[in-house]
Scaffold this motif. Sequence first.
Motif, PDB file in Angstrom:
ATOM      1  N   LEU A   1      46.973  56.077  49.649  1.00  0.00           N
ATOM      2  CA  LEU A   1      46.447  57.149  50.484  1.00  0.00           C
ATOM      3  C   LEU A   1      45.719  56.585  51.698  1.00  0.00           C
ATOM      4  O   LEU A   1      45.831  57.111  52.806  1.00  0.00           O
ATOM      5  CB  LEU A   1      45.490  58.021  49.656  1.00  0.00           C
ATOM      6  N   GLN A   2      45.005  55.478  51.489  1.00  0.00           N
ATOM      7  CA  GLN A   2      44.300  54.837  52.590  1.00  0.00           C
ATOM      8  C   GLN A   2      45.267  54.278  53.627  1.00  0.00           C
ATOM      9  O   GLN A   2      45.019  54.354  54.836  1.00  0.00           O
ATOM     10  CB  GLN A   2      43.400  53.722  52.045  1.00  0.00           C
ATOM     11  N   LYS A   3      46.392  53.730  53.153  1.00  0.00           N
ATOM     12  CA  LYS A   3      47.410  53.203  54.076  1.00  0.00           C
ATOM     13  C   LYS A   3      47.980  54.318  54.954  1.00  0.00           C
ATOM     14  O   LYS A   3      48.223  54.119  56.150  1.00  0.00           O
ATOM     15  CB  LYS A   3      48.528  52.533  53.273  1.00  0.00           C
ATOM     16  N   ILE A   4      48.229  55.479  54.345  1.00  0.00           N
ATOM     17  CA  ILE A   4      48.756  56.615  55.103  1.00  0.00           C
ATOM     18  C   ILE A   4      47.743  57.060  56.160  1.00  0.00           C
ATOM     19  O   ILE A   4      48.110  57.349  57.305  1.00  0.00           O
ATOM     20  CB  ILE A   4      49.096  57.782  54.159  1.00  0.00           C
ATOM     21  N   ARG A   5      46.472  57.084  55.790  1.00  0.00           N
ATOM     22  CA  ARG A   5      45.439  57.494  56.742  1.00  0.00           C
ATOM     23  C   ARG A   5      45.318  56.509  57.902  1.00  0.00           C
ATOM     24  O   ARG A   5      45.088  56.907  59.045  1.00  0.00           O
ATOM     25  CB  ARG A   5      44.090  57.617  56.014  1.00  0.00           C
ATOM     26  N   GLU A   6      45.469  55.230  57.593  1.00  0.00           N
ATOM     27  CA  GLU A   6      45.419  54.222  58.661  1.00  0.00           C
ATOM     28  C   GLU A   6      46.650  54.309  59.558  1.00  0.00           C
ATOM     29  O   GLU A   6      46.562  54.102  60.768  1.00  0.00           O
ATOM     30  CB  GLU A   6      45.315  52.828  58.047  1.00  0.00           C
ATOM     31  N   LYS A   7      47.785  54.645  58.945  1.00  0.00           N
ATOM     32  CA  LYS A   7      49.030  54.761  59.702  1.00  0.00           C
ATOM     33  C   LYS A   7      48.969  55.924  60.685  1.00  0.00           C
ATOM     34  O   LYS A   7      49.479  55.844  61.811  1.00  0.00           O
ATOM     35  CB  LYS A   7      50.199  54.955  58.726  1.00  0.00           C
ATOM     36  N   TYR A   8      48.349  57.014  60.251  1.00  0.00           N
ATOM     37  CA  TYR A   8      48.254  58.208  61.098  1.00  0.00           C
ATOM     38  C   TYR A   8      46.780  58.472  61.446  1.00  0.00           C
ATOM     39  O   TYR A   8      46.222  59.522  61.141  1.00  0.00           O
ATOM     40  CB  TYR A   8      48.848  59.421  60.385  1.00  0.00           C
ATOM     41  N   SER A   9      46.155  57.505  62.058  1.00  0.00           N
ATOM     42  CA  SER A   9      44.733  57.607  62.393  1.00  0.00           C
ATOM     43  C   SER A   9      44.467  58.425  63.657  1.00  0.00           C
ATOM     44  O   SER A   9      43.337  58.861  63.889  1.00  0.00           O
ATOM     45  CB  SER A   9      44.139  56.209  62.573  1.00  0.00           C
ATOM     46  N   SER A  10      45.505  58.641  64.441  1.00  0.00           N
ATOM     47  CA  SER A  10      45.335  59.423  65.663  1.00  0.00           C
ATOM     48  C   SER A  10      44.984  60.876  65.322  1.00  0.00           C
ATOM     49  O   SER A  10      45.436  61.409  64.312  1.00  0.00           O
ATOM     50  CB  SER A  10      46.610  59.375  66.509  1.00  0.00           C
ATOM     51  N   LYS A  11      44.194  61.512  66.186  1.00  0.00           N
ATOM     52  CA  LYS A  11      43.710  62.858  65.911  1.00  0.00           C
ATOM     53  C   LYS A  11      44.543  63.968  66.561  1.00  0.00           C
ATOM     54  O   LYS A  11      44.178  65.139  66.464  1.00  0.00           O
ATOM     55  CB  LYS A  11      42.253  62.995  66.397  1.00  0.00           C
ATOM     56  N   ASP A  12      45.646  63.600  67.221  1.00  0.00           N
ATOM     57  CA  ASP A  12      46.454  64.646  67.844  1.00  0.00           C
ATOM     58  C   ASP A  12      47.155  65.475  66.769  1.00  0.00           C
ATOM     59  O   ASP A  12      47.339  65.034  65.632  1.00  0.00           O
ATOM     60  CB  ASP A  12      47.485  64.041  68.806  1.00  0.00           C
ATOM     61  N   GLN A  13      47.559  66.666  67.129  1.00  0.00           N
ATOM     62  CA  GLN A  13      48.085  67.637  66.167  1.00  0.00           C
ATOM     63  C   GLN A  13      49.355  67.145  65.476  1.00  0.00           C
ATOM     64  O   GLN A  13      49.507  67.299  64.264  1.00  0.00           O
ATOM     65  CB  GLN A  13      48.370  68.962  66.883  1.00  0.00           C
ATOM     66  N   GLN A  14      50.249  66.534  66.226  1.00  0.00           N
ATOM     67  CA  GLN A  14      51.515  66.073  65.647  1.00  0.00           C
ATOM     68  C   GLN A  14      51.273  64.985  64.595  1.00  0.00           C
ATOM     69  O   GLN A  14      51.880  64.994  63.517  1.00  0.00           O
ATOM     70  CB  GLN A  14      52.431  65.541  66.753  1.00  0.00           C
ATOM     71  N   THR A  15      50.384  64.056  64.909  1.00  0.00           N
ATOM     72  CA  THR A  15      50.070  62.974  63.969  1.00  0.00           C
ATOM     73  C   THR A  15      49.404  63.516  62.716  1.00  0.00           C
ATOM     74  O   THR A  15      49.702  63.076  61.599  1.00  0.00           O
ATOM     75  CB  THR A  15      49.154  61.933  64.631  1.00  0.00           C
ATOM     76  N   GLN A  16      48.503  64.471  62.899  1.00  0.00           N
ATOM     77  CA  GLN A  16      47.811  65.060  61.765  1.00  0.00           C
ATOM     78  C   GLN A  16      48.761  65.833  60.855  1.00  0.00           C
ATOM     79  O   GLN A  16      48.590  65.842  59.638  1.00  0.00           O
ATOM     80  CB  GLN A  16      46.689  65.988  62.256  1.00  0.00           C
ATOM     81  N   GLN A  17      49.778  66.455  61.427  1.00  0.00           N
ATOM     82  CA  GLN A  17      50.798  67.144  60.628  1.00  0.00           C
ATOM     83  C   GLN A  17      51.578  66.153  59.776  1.00  0.00           C
ATOM     84  O   GLN A  17      51.851  66.402  58.596  1.00  0.00           O
ATOM     85  CB  GLN A  17      51.742  67.925  61.538  1.00  0.00           C
TER      86      GLN A  17
END
Length: 262
Positions: free
Chosen positions: A96-112
């Motif tokens: 789960l931590q790896k996924i969060r680091e992979k998508y650390s950007s706060k833009d809407q597409q990345t958060q989706q």
Amino acid sequence: MRKKLLFFIGMIGVILLSGCTQIDEPITEDSTGIWNTWFVRPLSQLILWVARLFDAEFGYGLAIVIVTILIRLVLLPLNIKQLKSSKAMQEIQPELQKIREKYSSKDQQTQQKLQQETMQLFQENGVNPLAGCLPIIVQMPILIAFYHAIMRTEELESHWFLWFKLSEPDPYYILPILTAAFTFLQQKLMMAGTTSQQNSMMPQMTMMLYIMPIMIGVFAFFFPSALALYWVVGNLFMVLQTLLIKNPMMKKNSTTTGGEGS
């Protein structure tokens, strides 16, 4: 994480707020309303019925102990599910931590994408993030109703159990200390088997380890001893339950890991 912490604190607060409504009105057969009819009075009647089985002064205290165990047995399937869900959540924390680091950007597409991969990880490992909250959500109305039953059952006001009067706080503060101690032990056992790295990934669990015992212990200082007795017995039940359920689970996983390694 913060939302979960606020949820727990908020639910505990509901217990206090519930004490402000109808608390001075004895619960009787004439009490009206869904809350009184379907929640408070049945628990009050159950306490009185069990107490009458024991023709002794301590019968009412013993009735609270027995009713508490009955409540915990009813909630047992949900608590087993909570333990399994908690353990599964701990095991997937590194991924789960790896996924969060992979998508650390706060833009809407990345958060989706973060939400999609997180849900996929949960599904692949059979993890339900809401399963840990379910027993608490179910237990809270019972606890509040039990609190009302204790406070509004007139027969309890004049009875003693061991060294304390059921309708008053423990004069020696033994029950509040036991309440806090067993709450802490139960939380500690829930975290047993986790590494320091896993704990650092779940700061809300570490925070709850200390906040919950303090909060419940403080409440027990001021609440009637009957309710503190409920907490002591209930938390002791949870400690034994965790030992009986979680230890075999940990041994099973250790055996499986050892088998794969060989």
